[in-house]
Write a protein that holds these residues in place. Sequence first.
Motif, short mmCIF file in Angstrom:
data_model
loop_
_atom_site.label_atom_id
_atom_site.label_comp_id
_atom_site.label_asym_id
_atom_site.label_seq_id
_atom_site.Cartn_x
_atom_site.Cartn_y
_atom_site.Cartn_z
N MET A 168 0.93 -1.18 0.10
CA MET A 168 0.13 0.01 -0.11
C MET A 168 0.85 1.50 0.13
N ILE A 169 0.47 2.37 -0.93
CA ILE A 169 1.35 3.51 -0.95
C ILE A 169 1.04 4.34 0.22
N LYS A 170 2.15 4.94 0.61
CA LYS A 170 1.84 5.79 1.94
C LYS A 170 1.10 7.17 1.20
N PRO A 171 0.56 7.62 2.29
CA PRO A 171 -0.05 8.90 1.67
C PRO A 171 0.76 9.99 1.27
N TRP A 172 1.78 10.19 1.92
CA TRP A 172 2.73 11.51 1.58
C TRP A 172 3.20 11.13 -0.03
N LYS A 173 3.53 9.85 -0.12
CA LYS A 173 4.15 9.32 -1.39
C LYS A 173 3.02 9.64 -2.63
N LEU A 174 1.86 9.32 -2.19
CA LEU A 174 0.75 9.39 -3.11
C LEU A 174 0.63 10.86 -3.42
N CYS A 175 0.78 11.78 -2.16
CA CYS A 175 0.68 13.31 -2.44
C CYS A 175 1.70 13.72 -3.38
N LEU A 176 2.90 13.26 -3.18
CA LEU A 176 3.94 13.84 -4.00
C LEU A 176 3.89 13.28 -5.38
N LEU A 177 3.09 12.16 -5.76
CA LEU A 177 3.20 11.79 -7.03
C LEU A 177 2.20 12.57 -7.83
#
Lengths: 148, 129
Positions: free
Chosen positions: A1-10
Amino acid sequence: MIKPWKLCLLTMGMLIGLTVSAFPEDTTRIHVTILTASNFGSDFNLENDAFRDQLLNLFSYTSYNQTDKFFIDLPRAKRQSRTLPGGYEFILTLQNKESGRILVQAVIRKGGQQYVDTVLSILNPGVVFLGGPPVEKGVLILVLETGY
Amino acid sequence: MANGRNNDEIKRLYQDYVAKELDRSRLLQEKDDFLKAYFAGWPLLGVLQFLPSLVLIVMIAVLVWIDPRILHHPEKISTPAMILTTREVFGEPPPVVIKRIVSRTGPTLVYQKHYEKHPITIIWIFSGG
């Protein structure tokens, strides 16, 4: 599962990438208005009333009809072609862009005959009237506007 | 003797005839009649007909007396007349600079006009050249 902060950066990265690709840095938009001027009648069929006074001051024709208008997005070093009334071809090429000026090559040709080949350095915003090619019952006048 | 008397008679008759023909008063009258018939007479105003010309001459003389330079060539202008260039009209740099213009159909004309604070450049192609 992708962490929220990584998803936000992406997501932010994708948004920035889409924005940059939609408006490339070396693209210039030019507004082109096509007019047919003649001495038959006294019609003024123009969408832009500001042209009326300018045309009356600049030329001695009695009738001006707007036949077309369009935007041309010019990427650097890529020709953009449009068809004009009377069978003419209008070709614009952005050669350079710097210090608030654009260097544009404008060509009008018909069949194998070149009516004009000019290279203009235009300070934004700028207006250029390019005219003279004969059409039925008149002549063509192209109004090139940059930076407006 | 008789011949001498006849010659004198003839001479006298001839002189009388010539004298009558050259009658001064009659000759003068015929001369005047001829001139009146074929030449215009002296105008009614006489010398006054030349008055306008005299007035003009006097005016010119007065002008020359006031400023004799009108008879001389104008002085050379050391500083040529100033012609505003596009840079001075529209400011640095010019709004549109034509780097190159070529036409295969005829001459071209390029001019720029200042119109309500927005300089406009016109490029015109003349066909049929």
